[in-house]
Write a protein that holds these residues in place. Structure first.
Motif, PDB file in Angstrom:
ATOM      1  N   PRO A  94       0.809  -1.234   0.000  1.00  0.00           N
ATOM      2  CA  PRO A  94       0.000   0.000   0.000  1.00  0.00           C
ATOM      3  C   PRO A  94       0.839   1.280   0.000  1.00  0.00           C
ATOM      4  CG  PRO A  94      -0.234  -1.187   2.094  1.00  0.00           C
ATOM      5  CD  PRO A  94       0.542  -2.085   1.180  1.00  0.00           C
ATOM      6  N   THR A  95       1.999   1.241   0.641  1.00  0.00           N
ATOM      7  CA  THR A  95       2.844   2.449   0.665  1.00  0.00           C
ATOM      8  C   THR A  95       3.407   2.717  -0.731  1.00  0.00           C
ATOM      9  OG1 THR A  95       3.446   1.997   2.954  1.00  0.00           O
ATOM     10  CG2 THR A  95       4.867   3.535   1.751  1.00  0.00           C
ATOM     11  N   GLN A 281       0.037   6.239   7.942  1.00  0.00           N
ATOM     12  CA  GLN A 281      -0.080   5.431   6.720  1.00  0.00           C
ATOM     13  C   GLN A 281       0.514   4.037   6.936  1.00  0.00           C
ATOM     14  OE1 GLN A 281       2.284   4.295   4.198  1.00  0.00           O
ATOM     15  NE2 GLN A 281       4.050   4.781   5.499  1.00  0.00           N
ATOM     16  N   ASP A 284      -1.602   0.777   7.280  1.00  0.00           N
ATOM     17  CA  ASP A 284      -2.081   0.002   6.119  1.00  0.00           C
ATOM     18  C   ASP A 284      -1.095  -1.126   5.797  1.00  0.00           C
ATOM     19  OD1 ASP A 284      -4.076   1.842   6.066  1.00  0.00           O
ATOM     20  OD2 ASP A 284      -3.347   2.941   4.321  1.00  0.00           O
ATOM     21  N   HIS A 287      -1.420  -3.930   8.320  1.00  0.00           N
ATOM     22  CA  HIS A 287      -2.605  -4.724   8.010  1.00  0.00           C
ATOM     23  C   HIS A 287      -2.330  -5.610   6.795  1.00  0.00           C
ATOM     24  CE1 HIS A 287      -6.956  -4.998   6.483  1.00  0.00           C
ATOM     25  NE2 HIS A 287      -6.833  -5.810   7.506  1.00  0.00           N
ATOM     26  N   TYR A 288      -1.716  -5.047   5.792  1.00  0.00           N
ATOM     27  CA  TYR A 288      -1.401  -5.779   4.561  1.00  0.00           C
ATOM     28  C   TYR A 288      -0.533  -7.009   4.864  1.00  0.00           C
ATOM     29  CZ  TYR A 288       0.821  -6.671   0.025  1.00  0.00           C
ATOM     30  OH  TYR A 288       1.293  -7.263  -1.114  1.00  0.00           O
ATOM     31  N   SER A 294      -8.004  -7.004  11.002  1.00  0.00           N
ATOM     32  CA  SER A 294      -8.879  -6.006  10.374  1.00  0.00           C
ATOM     33  C   SER A 294      -9.573  -5.130  11.406  1.00  0.00           C
ATOM     34  CB  SER A 294      -9.926  -6.690   9.496  1.00  0.00           C
ATOM     35  OG  SER A 294      -9.279  -7.296   8.417  1.00  0.00           O
ATOM     36  N   TRP A 297      -7.055  -2.628  12.691  1.00  0.00           N
ATOM     37  CA  TRP A 297      -6.786  -1.648  11.620  1.00  0.00           C
ATOM     38  C   TRP A 297      -7.938  -0.647  11.508  1.00  0.00           C
ATOM     39  CZ3 TRP A 297      -9.165  -1.526   6.563  1.00  0.00           C
ATOM     40  CH2 TRP A 297      -8.570  -0.593   5.687  1.00  0.00           C
ATOM     41  N   GLN A 298      -9.163  -1.192  11.534  1.00  0.00           N
ATOM     42  CA  GLN A 298     -10.311  -0.294  11.419  1.00  0.00           C
ATOM     43  C   GLN A 298     -10.411   0.639  12.622  1.00  0.00           C
ATOM     44  OE1 GLN A 298     -13.559  -2.956  10.660  1.00  0.00           O
ATOM     45  NE2 GLN A 298     -13.034  -3.063   8.483  1.00  0.00           N
ATOM     46  N   THR A 301      -7.811   3.377  12.147  1.00  0.00           N
ATOM     47  CA  THR A 301      -7.822   4.231  10.948  1.00  0.00           C
ATOM     48  C   THR A 301      -9.186   4.882  10.699  1.00  0.00           C
ATOM     49  OG1 THR A 301      -8.272   2.308   9.565  1.00  0.00           O
ATOM     50  CG2 THR A 301      -5.978   2.991   9.739  1.00  0.00           C
TER      51      THR A 301
END
Ligand SMILES: Cc1ncc(COP(=O)(O)O)c(C=O)c1O
Length: 303
Positions: A94-95, A281, A284, A287-288, A294, A297-298, A301
């Motif tokens: 994601p980065t 950031q 993400d 999480h990835y 999840s 992460w939620q 974020t």
């Protein structure tokens, strides 16, 4: 890109007779958040003034600095080039995906090559092969990066002047800039990386000023790794005051700071400002890679 001068302060539970504040010194602007806004200010101006096409820099595959550089360059109409410590540029990272979307050209460097990033001879070859760029070291830590951090004015909490400012420390530029900008205060860097050369580098950046100390109380399992306790603290802070942290830099550093406070390292009456340096950031990427689930992460974020 200017450095906003109105920090937001959030009270955290006071302990051991000390007041503890979380200080969010800059508007978190999407990808360019926390200390990155300050550190990139002069490199961007220098790149423009010298007619370079943009900024070339270095970072890990989930680097906050790479993404911030990509976003800031795009915002300023400059190009960006990122040398990434990775064997393969993963298109789903994601980065890196966001770096790419901001127009950054990405080049993979093996770990062995990446280790030479401070070697002047190797850098000279890289610069010869890639002409026309303004080169910024990893983490944005250089004298011009420090000059931007130095402009942060973070000494006044809503209850009055702080006695200490505390920050997560990786390459040392943020700690050095804070120390230079607040010569009357005690600065504490909570190292998140095991690096024996770090104190010496900070000493050089601080130009002889000595109002700083580097603590190793936060390093824990090493750079990029964290414990269940680090993550729990991030989730607790989010629930308590609505501010997100991540466990690689800010959550880990705050965890170490709380331990030091509880162990009596600060005199009762100390008013401590913990500086939020951004980096969200990175959640993400955690999480990835399945390092946070999840729900976590939620929780961290959610806007
Ligand atoms: C979120 C975050 N906090 C703290 C730091 C550490 O800053 P410095 O490298 O200037 O020590 C970094 C790295 O730049 C970072 O990304």
């Amino acid at each position: 890109m200017s450095v906003p001068s109105t920090p937001k302060w959030y009270p955290l539970a006071s302990q051991a007779g000390c007041e503890l504040w979380l200080c969010q010194p800059v508007t978190i602007e999407g990808a360019v958040s926390g200390n990155k806004i300050a550190k990139l200010r002069y490199p961007l101006l220098n790149a423009q003034a010298s007619g370079c096409r943009g900024i070339a820099t270095f970072g890990g595959a989930f680097s906050n600095h790479l993404l911030a550089t990509a976003a800031a360059c795009e915002q300023q109409g400059l190009q960006s080039l990122g040398f990434v410590r990775t064997d393969r540029l993963d298109p789903d990272n994601p980065t890196l995906r966001r770096c790419h979307r901001f127009g950054m050209s990405l080049i993979a460097l093996s770990r062995a090559d990446y280790r030479r990033r401070h070697d002047p001879d190797w850098l000279a070859v890289l610069q010869q092969r890639n002409p026309g760029w303004h080169w910024v070291p990893e983490g944005g830590t250089s004298s011009s990066g420090v000059a931007g951090v130095r402009e942060w004015a973070l000494a006044q909490s809503p209850q009055g002047a702080v006695t200490h400012l505390v920050t997560a420390t990786g390459s040392g530029g943020t700690l050095a800039g804070l120390a230079l900008g607040h010569p009357q205060l005690n600065m504490l860097g909570m190292a998140v990386v095991k690096d024996d050369s770090l104190p010496q580098r900070i000493r050089q950046l601080c130009e002889g000023q000595a109002n700083w100390h580097l603590s190793m109380a936060s390093v824990g399992p090493g750079y990029g790794r964290f414990t269940r306790e680090h993550l729990s603290l991030c989730l607790d802070i989010r629930q308590q005051i609505g501010v997100s942290l991540e466990p690689i830099y800010t959550g880990k550093a705050l965890f170490g700071l709380l331990e030091l406070i509880n162990q009596g390292h600060f005199k009762p009456g100390s008013r401590i400002g913990f500086v939020h340096t951004g980096g969200l950031q990175g959640l993400d990427g955690l999480h990835y890679r399945g390092l946070i689930d999840s729900a976590q992460w939620q929780a961290l974020t959610a806007i």
